[in-house]
Design a protein around this motif. Structure first.
Motif, short mmCIF file in Angstrom:
data_model
loop_
_atom_site.label_atom_id
_atom_site.label_comp_id
_atom_site.label_asym_id
_atom_site.label_seq_id
_atom_site.Cartn_x
_atom_site.Cartn_y
_atom_site.Cartn_z
N LYS A 198 0.82 -1.21 0.00
CA LYS A 198 0.00 0.00 0.00
C LYS A 198 0.86 1.26 0.00
O LYS A 198 0.64 2.18 -0.82
CB LYS A 198 -0.93 -0.01 1.21
CG LYS A 198 -1.84 1.21 1.28
CD LYS A 198 -2.76 1.17 2.49
CE LYS A 198 -3.63 2.42 2.54
NZ LYS A 198 -4.52 2.44 3.74
N GLU A 199 1.83 1.34 0.90
CA GLU A 199 2.65 2.56 0.99
C GLU A 199 3.47 2.80 -0.28
O GLU A 199 3.46 3.93 -0.80
CB GLU A 199 3.58 2.49 2.21
CG GLU A 199 4.38 3.78 2.40
CD GLU A 199 5.31 3.71 3.60
OE1 GLU A 199 5.80 4.77 4.03
OE2 GLU A 199 5.57 2.59 4.10
N PRO A 200 4.15 1.78 -0.83
CA PRO A 200 4.88 2.01 -2.09
C PRO A 200 3.97 2.49 -3.22
O PRO A 200 4.35 3.38 -3.98
CB PRO A 200 5.49 0.64 -2.40
CG PRO A 200 5.63 -0.02 -1.08
CD PRO A 200 4.46 0.44 -0.27
N LEU A 201 2.76 1.91 -3.32
CA LEU A 201 1.85 2.32 -4.38
C LEU A 201 1.36 3.76 -4.18
O LEU A 201 1.27 4.53 -5.15
CB LEU A 201 0.65 1.37 -4.46
CG LEU A 201 0.90 0.01 -5.14
CD1 LEU A 201 -0.36 -0.86 -5.07
CD2 LEU A 201 1.34 0.18 -6.58
N GLU A 202 1.06 4.11 -2.95
CA GLU A 202 0.63 5.48 -2.68
C GLU A 202 1.75 6.47 -2.99
O GLU A 202 1.52 7.55 -3.57
CB GLU A 202 0.20 5.63 -1.22
CG GLU A 202 -1.11 4.92 -0.90
CD GLU A 202 -1.49 5.02 0.56
OE1 GLU A 202 -2.70 4.92 0.86
OE2 GLU A 202 -0.58 5.16 1.40
N PHE A 203 2.98 6.08 -2.63
CA PHE A 203 4.13 6.96 -2.82
C PHE A 203 4.42 7.16 -4.31
O PHE A 203 4.63 8.27 -4.79
CB PHE A 203 5.35 6.35 -2.11
CG PHE A 203 6.31 7.39 -1.63
CD1 PHE A 203 6.03 8.16 -0.50
CD2 PHE A 203 7.52 7.60 -2.29
CE1 PHE A 203 6.93 9.12 -0.06
CE2 PHE A 203 8.41 8.55 -1.85
CZ PHE A 203 8.12 9.32 -0.73
N VAL A 204 4.41 6.04 -5.08
CA VAL A 204 4.72 6.15 -6.50
C VAL A 204 3.59 6.84 -7.26
O VAL A 204 3.83 7.53 -8.25
CB VAL A 204 5.04 4.75 -7.10
CG1 VAL A 204 3.77 3.95 -7.37
CG2 VAL A 204 5.85 4.88 -8.39
N LYS A 205 2.38 6.69 -6.74
CA LYS A 205 1.26 7.40 -7.38
C LYS A 205 1.47 8.91 -7.28
O LYS A 205 1.22 9.65 -8.24
CB LYS A 205 -0.05 7.00 -6.71
CG LYS A 205 -1.28 7.67 -7.34
CD LYS A 205 -2.55 7.40 -6.56
CE LYS A 205 -3.71 8.18 -7.16
NZ LYS A 205 -4.92 8.13 -6.33
N GLN A 206 1.93 9.36 -6.12
CA GLN A 206 2.20 10.79 -5.95
C GLN A 206 3.29 11.25 -6.93
O GLN A 206 3.18 12.32 -7.54
CB GLN A 206 2.63 11.09 -4.51
CG GLN A 206 1.55 10.85 -3.47
CD GLN A 206 2.08 11.04 -2.05
OE1 GLN A 206 3.20 11.51 -1.85
NE2 GLN A 206 1.26 10.65 -1.08
N LYS A 207 4.32 10.44 -7.05
CA LYS A 207 5.43 10.78 -7.95
C LYS A 207 4.96 10.87 -9.40
O LYS A 207 5.33 11.79 -10.14
CB LYS A 207 6.54 9.73 -7.84
CG LYS A 207 7.24 9.69 -6.49
CD LYS A 207 8.25 10.82 -6.38
CE LYS A 207 9.09 10.66 -5.12
NZ LYS A 207 10.04 11.80 -4.97
N LEU A 208 4.14 9.90 -9.80
CA LEU A 208 3.66 9.88 -11.19
C LEU A 208 2.67 11.02 -11.44
O LEU A 208 2.66 11.61 -12.53
CB LEU A 208 3.00 8.53 -11.50
CG LEU A 208 3.93 7.31 -11.51
CD1 LEU A 208 3.12 6.02 -11.65
CD2 LEU A 208 4.97 7.40 -12.61
N SER A 209 1.85 11.32 -10.44
CA SER A 209 0.88 12.42 -10.59
C SER A 209 1.59 13.74 -10.80
O SER A 209 1.06 14.65 -11.48
CB SER A 209 -0.01 12.51 -9.34
OG SER A 209 -0.76 11.33 -9.18
N ALA A 210 2.78 13.88 -10.22
CA ALA A 210 3.51 15.14 -10.29
C ALA A 210 4.16 15.38 -11.66
O ALA A 210 4.62 16.49 -11.95
CB ALA A 210 4.57 15.19 -9.20
#
Length: 474
Positions: free
Chosen positions: A387-399
């Protein structure tokens, strides 16, 4: 001498592998000699010949790009010519009318078989007495007056000298009772009229060759040279047939093969040039000779064909491969405006795909959403720990700005997430792959995400996070 070859299929079914190889060898022989290649449709079997089969032959030849210089000629459109020649032979005495009934012929055959003799016509109507006592208006067939003595000798271009005694040959029918000419006779007149110099065909025609030679001699026509190619066997040593998966050439298109791969495979199925395995079309034309064609039967090996197909998918121009891939993508029903261009797909999935069909099936998630995650992949990778890695990478990709949505920048975002979390790339990459594709295997995750697109990728990551939440509550 101007070399002239022909491919002359009977349109009673699809263009099969053996026929395609014969066509290729005939085509290459003509091209190598800067000669002429003729396509002829031998449709004298009026009951079995169909327009669908003719269309299948044309499709196969065009897909393989075995272009012909003359034709297609159709035997059914040349009946007047054949009958003209037969009438001349009746006058000359090289053919005669046969009035024997079906009952007499069946009885003759039964007696010959009972005596252990070869079944053949006994020449009953060949004598002058029968001819004088009967009328040309009575029902009859026309038979060729085959020489009674001597031998037919020809130097097969592949097999060497072949000799057959004339006493082994009977007086074959060249015109039926209904007035239609027969196959063996039409072939002879066609080869004569079309000035065919070299006949390359399957070994199942060897028994026809002495008959055709005798008819040509009776017509005072020049003799072509003959070369008979051995049969193709299945991997079990039996003659290739449907039970081995042997189907029409276009089925190979449907199964995802490139024409270059099938041609390369077929040319090596009985012919060789040193130890070389991969041949471009110009190399086939340059190197092909009949004296390098094997007399032995060849075994079809699907694994070898798949290996060649994989090679051509990855070595031909991606734009060309994409043109062939388009048919398979349309077959899958994809909306191609809803995903990457096909050249991108070829470059991304080429190394992973043995066929274009496999490629089209593998990239489905690039064009359409999936209903659910693969159960095994989700069980292994979409766990609470992801969960945490996916949430973190989602933020990175959204940016990432839309105009910066590039593979290298996506890679940096994924790597950055792993680095900041202090975990290995796999701890981020594998859950991310399953989230975006729905399955556990794909090309590199950064290139895959780029192909899927930003909006769709982010939505799927959110879907994966919801899946993890729901799983945790169970």
């Amino acid at each position: 001498m101007k070399i002239k070859t022909r491919f002359a299929p009977s349109p009673t079914g699809y263009l099969h592998v053996g026929g395609a190889r014969t066509a290729l060898y005939s085509w290459l022989y003509a091209r190598h000699a800067q000669g002429t290649f003729v396509l002829r449709i031998e449709d004298t079997d009026l009951e079995r010949s169909t327009p669908e089969a003719i269309d299948a032959i044309m499709q196969g030849m065009n897909w393989l790009d075995l272009s012909w210089d003359e034709g297609p000629y159709y035997q059914t459109k040349r009946f007047d010519r054949y009958n003209q020649v037969i009438d001349q032979m009746l006058v000359k005495g090289t053919a005669y009318r046969c009035y024997c009934s079906k009952e007499r012929l069946e009885k003759l055959r039964e007696e010959q078989m009972a005596n252990g003799e070869k079944a053949r016509y006994d020449g009953h109507c060949r004598c002058d007495e029968v001819q004088k006592s009967r009328s040309a208006n009575e029902p009859h067939v026309v038979r060729f007056a085959n020489p009674i003595d001597g031998v037919v000798v020809f130097d097969d271009l592949i097999r060497g000298p072949i000799e057959i005694a004339n006493k082994e040959l009977d007086d074959l029918i060249i015109r039926r009772t209904d007035g239609s000419p027969t196959y063996n006779f039409c072939v002879v007149v066609d080869d004569w009229d079309m000035e065919i110099t070299h006949v390359i065909r399957g070994e199942d025609h060897i028994n026809n060759t002495p008959r055709q030679i005798n008819i040509l001699k009776a017509l005072d026509a020049p003799l072509p040279q003959y070369g008979h190619v051995s049969m193709i066997l299945g991997d079990d040593g039996q003659k290739l047939s449907k039970r081995h998966g042997a189907v029409g050439v276009m089925q190979y298109r449907d199964d995802g093969y490139l024409p270059e791969a099938l041609l390369n495979y077929l040319v090596r199925l009985g012919w060789s040039h040193g130890d070389q395995e991969i041949f471009s079309r110009p190399e086939m034309i340059e190197f092909f000779t009949l004296d390098a064609v094997s007399r032995s039967a060849s075994a079809f090996n699907t694994e070898k064909l798949l290996w060649l197909n994989h090679h051509y998918i990855n070595h031909l121009d991606a734009d060309y491969v994409a043109q062939h891939l388009l048919w398979h993508m349309n077959k899958q029903g994809y909306d191609l405006s809803n995903g990457p261009d096909l050249i991108t797909i070829v470059k991304l999935y080429g190394e992973r795909s043995k066929t274009l069909k496999e490629m089209a099936e593998s990239c489905a998630y690039c064009y359409q959403d999936f209903a659910q995650f693969d159960a095994d992949a989700a069980k292994k990778h979409l766990r609470l720990v992801a969960k945490e890695p996916l949430e973190f990478v989602k933020q990175k990709l959204s940016a990432i700005a839309d105009f910066d949505w590039q593979i290298d920048i996506i890679h940096q975002a994924i790597q950055g997430a792993a680095d900041e979390l202090g975990v290995g790339m796999g701890k981020v990459g594998m859950p991310l792959r399953v989230a975006v594709t729905g399955i556990g295997q794909s090309p590199s995750v950064d290139a895959t995400i780029h192909a899927v697109g930003k909006k769709r990728a982010l939505a799927r990551i959110e879907k994966a996070l919801d899946y993890i939440e729901a799983r945790a509550d169970q």
